[in-house]
Design a protein around this motif. Structure first.
Motif, mmCIF file in Angstrom:
data_model
loop_
_atom_site.group_PDB
_atom_site.id
_atom_site.type_symbol
_atom_site.label_atom_id
_atom_site.label_comp_id
_atom_site.label_asym_id
_atom_site.label_seq_id
_atom_site.Cartn_x
_atom_site.Cartn_y
_atom_site.Cartn_z
ATOM 1 N N PHE A 124 93.137 -15.906 -16.981
ATOM 2 C CA PHE A 124 94.350 -16.211 -17.738
ATOM 3 C C PHE A 124 94.828 -14.998 -18.534
ATOM 4 O O PHE A 124 96.030 -14.725 -18.611
ATOM 5 C CB PHE A 124 94.106 -17.392 -18.686
ATOM 6 N N ASP A 125 93.893 -14.277 -19.137
ATOM 7 C CA ASP A 125 94.270 -13.083 -19.900
ATOM 8 C C ASP A 125 94.879 -12.023 -18.992
ATOM 9 O O ASP A 125 95.803 -11.303 -19.385
ATOM 10 C CB ASP A 125 93.050 -12.515 -20.631
ATOM 11 N N PHE A 126 94.374 -11.930 -17.754
ATOM 12 C CA PHE A 126 94.946 -10.991 -16.790
ATOM 13 C C PHE A 126 96.377 -11.380 -16.435
ATOM 14 O O PHE A 126 97.281 -10.532 -16.405
ATOM 15 C CB PHE A 126 94.080 -10.960 -15.528
ATOM 16 N N LEU A 127 96.593 -12.664 -16.174
ATOM 17 C CA LEU A 127 97.929 -13.121 -15.783
ATOM 18 C C LEU A 127 98.944 -12.999 -16.902
ATOM 19 O O LEU A 127 100.136 -12.777 -16.658
ATOM 20 C CB LEU A 127 97.863 -14.584 -15.322
ATOM 21 N N THR A 128 98.498 -13.142 -18.140
ATOM 22 C CA THR A 128 99.421 -13.177 -19.287
ATOM 23 C C THR A 128 99.297 -11.948 -20.186
ATOM 24 O O THR A 128 99.884 -11.918 -21.258
ATOM 25 C CB THR A 128 99.169 -14.440 -20.128
ATOM 26 N N ASP A 129 98.517 -10.967 -19.752
ATOM 27 C CA ASP A 129 98.222 -9.779 -20.585
ATOM 28 C C ASP A 129 97.664 -10.179 -21.948
ATOM 29 O O ASP A 129 97.938 -9.538 -22.967
ATOM 30 C CB ASP A 129 99.467 -8.903 -20.754
ATOM 31 N N GLY A 130 96.903 -11.267 -21.958
ATOM 32 C CA GLY A 130 96.247 -11.702 -23.181
ATOM 33 C C GLY A 130 97.160 -12.358 -24.195
ATOM 34 O O GLY A 130 96.754 -12.578 -25.346
ATOM 35 N N ASN A 131 98.382 -12.716 -23.787
ATOM 36 C CA ASN A 131 99.355 -13.266 -24.736
ATOM 37 C C ASN A 131 99.385 -14.786 -24.800
ATOM 38 O O ASN A 131 100.192 -15.357 -25.528
ATOM 39 C CB ASN A 131 100.757 -12.746 -24.393
ATOM 40 N N LEU A 132 98.525 -15.434 -24.043
ATOM 41 C CA LEU A 132 98.425 -16.893 -24.101
ATOM 42 C C LEU A 132 97.202 -17.263 -24.924
ATOM 43 O O LEU A 132 96.080 -16.874 -24.598
ATOM 44 C CB LEU A 132 98.306 -17.478 -22.688
ATOM 45 N N GLN A 133 97.421 -17.995 -26.000
ATOM 46 C CA GLN A 133 96.341 -18.359 -26.902
ATOM 47 C C GLN A 133 95.929 -19.816 -26.679
ATOM 48 O O GLN A 133 96.744 -20.646 -26.280
ATOM 49 C CB GLN A 133 96.774 -18.154 -28.361
ATOM 50 N N TRP A 134 94.666 -20.115 -26.993
ATOM 51 C CA TRP A 134 94.111 -21.433 -26.729
ATOM 52 C C TRP A 134 93.483 -22.028 -27.978
ATOM 53 O O TRP A 134 92.884 -21.315 -28.782
ATOM 54 C CB TRP A 134 93.059 -21.359 -25.626
ATOM 55 N N GLU A 135 93.596 -23.334 -28.117
ATOM 56 C CA GLU A 135 93.002 -24.061 -29.231
ATOM 57 C C GLU A 135 91.923 -24.998 -28.690
ATOM 58 O O GLU A 135 92.163 -25.776 -27.749
ATOM 59 C CB GLU A 135 94.068 -24.883 -29.960
ATOM 60 N N THR A 136 90.732 -24.922 -29.269
ATOM 61 C CA THR A 136 89.678 -25.844 -28.841
ATOM 62 C C THR A 136 89.987 -27.262 -29.320
ATOM 63 O O THR A 136 90.586 -27.459 -30.378
ATOM 64 C CB THR A 136 88.310 -25.403 -29.390
ATOM 65 N N MET A 137 89.564 -28.235 -28.553
ATOM 66 C CA MET A 137 89.749 -29.636 -28.935
ATOM 67 C C MET A 137 88.621 -30.130 -29.830
ATOM 68 O O MET A 137 88.641 -31.274 -30.268
ATOM 69 C CB MET A 137 89.863 -30.500 -27.682
ATOM 70 N N GLY A 138 87.648 -29.271 -30.080
ATOM 71 C CA GLY A 138 86.587 -29.632 -30.998
ATOM 72 C C GLY A 138 85.348 -30.190 -30.315
ATOM 73 O O GLY A 138 85.179 -30.089 -29.099
ATOM 74 N N GLU A 139 84.492 -30.791 -31.108
ATOM 75 C CA GLU A 139 83.203 -31.280 -30.618
ATOM 76 C C GLU A 139 83.367 -32.355 -29.555
ATOM 77 O O GLU A 139 82.640 -32.379 -28.561
ATOM 78 C CB GLU A 139 82.384 -31.848 -31.786
ATOM 79 N N VAL A 140 84.336 -33.244 -29.732
ATOM 80 C CA VAL A 140 84.573 -34.336 -28.783
ATOM 81 C C VAL A 140 85.881 -34.054 -28.050
ATOM 82 O O VAL A 140 86.919 -33.863 -28.674
ATOM 83 C CB VAL A 140 84.648 -35.695 -29.504
ATOM 84 N N TYR A 141 85.832 -34.018 -26.735
ATOM 85 C CA TYR A 141 87.039 -33.740 -25.961
ATOM 86 C C TYR A 141 87.560 -34.969 -25.212
ATOM 87 O O TYR A 141 88.740 -35.063 -24.904
ATOM 88 C CB TYR A 141 86.818 -32.576 -24.991
ATOM 89 N N ASP A 142 86.693 -35.908 -24.905
ATOM 90 C CA ASP A 142 87.087 -37.155 -24.243
ATOM 91 C C ASP A 142 86.316 -38.315 -24.856
ATOM 92 O O ASP A 142 85.157 -38.157 -25.287
ATOM 93 C CB ASP A 142 86.785 -37.119 -22.742
#
Length: 531
Positions: free
Chosen positions: A87-105
């Protein structure tokens, strides 16, 4: 999205000198197009929709609400992971991500909740707490997921082998994987345990690959479960940022993307690609990459002769299931309403196969719902849309339920169709109010999409969102490879690999590698340097 990144298709534009044409701007198409553009190739993407992105795009309404259409979370996105590197390669590192935390589902089955916690050991401990007598089954399950996915990596890598090498060596990878891919999820789990509730909970996320346990390949189940085992992540700013940030890089390297560009034919001569047609307009190129699904590619864009050359036959594989979705806008913030970041998988009982097999338009939401909270996942939402929140609630759908309206036009399907959607909304709200009673009285915007909506924008004839069904038969199809037997024709998209953003991205990666061959290793080095 900034409109300067793309432009409406017009027949009088200059399309000369193209090396590669990509049909469809979903994640697979975006990946291979950007990869090729970074390698110095002249690439153009043609998208039939009025916005690019495929299932990574979002739609907005005048009241300010925005909803994703396909991306609800992505796994394996921790810093330093290989997927994050791509993803960083495709976006030159400009796409940021947020974790959903300890529980995801969270799975809610007949009123009992089961948490899916990030991290293999956390997952194990949590499930042992729920099923203390099933330690051996749980440990065997986690081991089997890991083993299956290791063989899966080799299985998908083999798809870029040249025919002679595939025949001499590739069959080993396919045979080793078939031990898992040719069994259903239920068959494998039933060998591990007879605890029906445990099997149901382990399969609660089956909506991520669109088939119930007795119909899905365990290989698909293992890949999806393994993908999220370390937790879920959400693109900051919304799912459409995946497309936007990728297109910024693609266009910066000379790529062009055209919307409202409905390709009607892939033109070949003596089984060699010459270009494409849009209506009466012919556009020449050296190669065509189709990212619109193998069914659309072979049955609607190629001649019958070309289909035979490619050994294309889908008689044993059905399209993936369709869905109906309720989109809600609320006049209070996610924090004020205590809405979670995690997704909720609701089942009325633990007979998941029966719920899917016996679903009707009337009972679908009552028996099954996947509930997602985009505004709670996105840290930018409250800043940009203060005092509001969004919810998406999905249930299984079937194009046959809407057969009477297939010949009508989008937004003009009549009052009876609108009433069907309203009925679905009413039933789905009953489920939502039961689980999240605090949202009652806060809904100020609502909208329902059906399989007809999906068909209108994607041209998937059954309204499916996952392409070919992830059944055991799918994994035995010989033509699901990036390189076809037609010279200059390549395939990308989730049909070639697996469902989801990561699966589609993998298909684009494999396709680009098949085209560039050894030239792609320079790009792999760049990706490695980002990790």
């Amino acid at each position: 999205m900034v409109n300067k990144l793309y432009q409406p298709y017009k027949p009088n534009l200059d399309f000369s000198g193209l090396d590669h044409i990509v049909i469809g701007s979903g994640m697979g198409g975006l990946t291979v197009a950007t990869w090729l553009a970074k390698a110095g190739k002249k690439v153009a993407i043609f998208e039939r929709h009025y916005v690019p992105g495929g299932f990574t795009h979002s739609f907005k309404r005048k009241d300010g609400f925005q909803w994703d259409v396909g991306v609800h979370y992505v796994g394996n996105m921790a810093e330093g992971s290989s997927l994050r590197g791509f993803f960083d390669f495709l976006t030159d590192g400009n796409l940021q991500w947020e974790t959903m935390g300890e529980v995801y589902d969270v799975a809610n089955i007949d009123g009992t909740e089961y948490l899916f916690k990030a991290g293999k050991e956390n997952f194990r401990k949590q499930f042992l707490a729920y099923f203390p007598k099933e330690e051996m089954a749980i440990d065997s399950y986690l081991s089997l997921i890991e083993k299956t996915n290791k063989r899966g990596g080799a299985f998908f890598f083999e798809k870029i082998f040249e025919p002679w090498f595939s025949k001499s060596v590739g069959w080993i990878f396919r045979k080793r994987y078939s031990k898992f891919s040719q069994k259903t999820t239920w068959e494998v789990l039933n060998e591990l345990t007879k605890n029906e509730r445990l099997i149901a909970v382990l399969c609660a996320q089956c909506g991520n690959y669109g088939l119930s346990p007795k119909n899905s390949s365990f290989a698909a189940h293992a890949m999806v479960i393994g993908h999220f085992l370390e937790g879920g992540y959400y693109p900051i700013g919304g799912a459409d940022h995946i497309c936007e940030k990728t297109l910024e890089v693609f266009t910066a390297h000379g790529g062009k993307i055209f919307i409202n560009a409905d390709v009607t034919k892939i033109v070949t001569e003596n089984h060699k690609v010459k270009g494409i047609e849009l209506g009466e307009k012919f556009i020449a190129c050296q190669s065509v990459i189709s990212n619109v699904g193998v069914n659309n590619t072979f049955n609607y864009l190629l001649s019958e002769t070309d289909r035979k050359v490619c050994n294309f036959n889908l008689k044993n594989v059905q399209p993936a299931s369709a869905h109906i979705c309720l989109y809600l806008g609320l006049n209070k913030s996610s924090e004020a309403l205590n809405l979670p970041k995690h997704n909720l998988w609701y089942y009325k009982h633990d007979g998941i196969d029966a719920i899917f097999d016996k679903a009707t338009l009337e009972n679908a939401p009552e028996n099954f719902a996947y509930i997602s909270f985009p505004s709670a996942k996105d840290p930018n939402w409250e800043t940009q849309n203060p005092g509001t929140a969004t919810i998406q609630a999905i249930s299984v759908g079937n194009m046959d339920w809407f057969e009477a309206y297939k010949d009508s036009n989008w937004m003009k399907r009549g009052e009876e169709y609108l009433q069907l959607k309203k009925n679905f909304e009413t039933e789905m709200l009953k489920v939502l109010y039961k689980i999240f009673p605090q949202i009652e009285g806060t809904i100020v915007a609502s909208e329902v999409s059906t399989p007809l909506s999906t068909e209108n924008f994607t041209n998937y004839k059954s309204g499916e969102i996952y392409g070919l069904a992830h059944s055991p038969e799918r994994f035995a199809l010989p033509f699901l490879r990036p390189k076809t037997k037609i010279k200059g024709l390549f395939l990308a998209g989730q049909d070639i690999t697996l469902v989801g953003v990561a699966g589609a991205m993998l298909s684009g990666l494999l396709c680009a590698t098949a085209i560039l061959k050894f030239g792609s290793w320079k790009i792999f080095r760049e990706i490695k340097s980002r990790q």
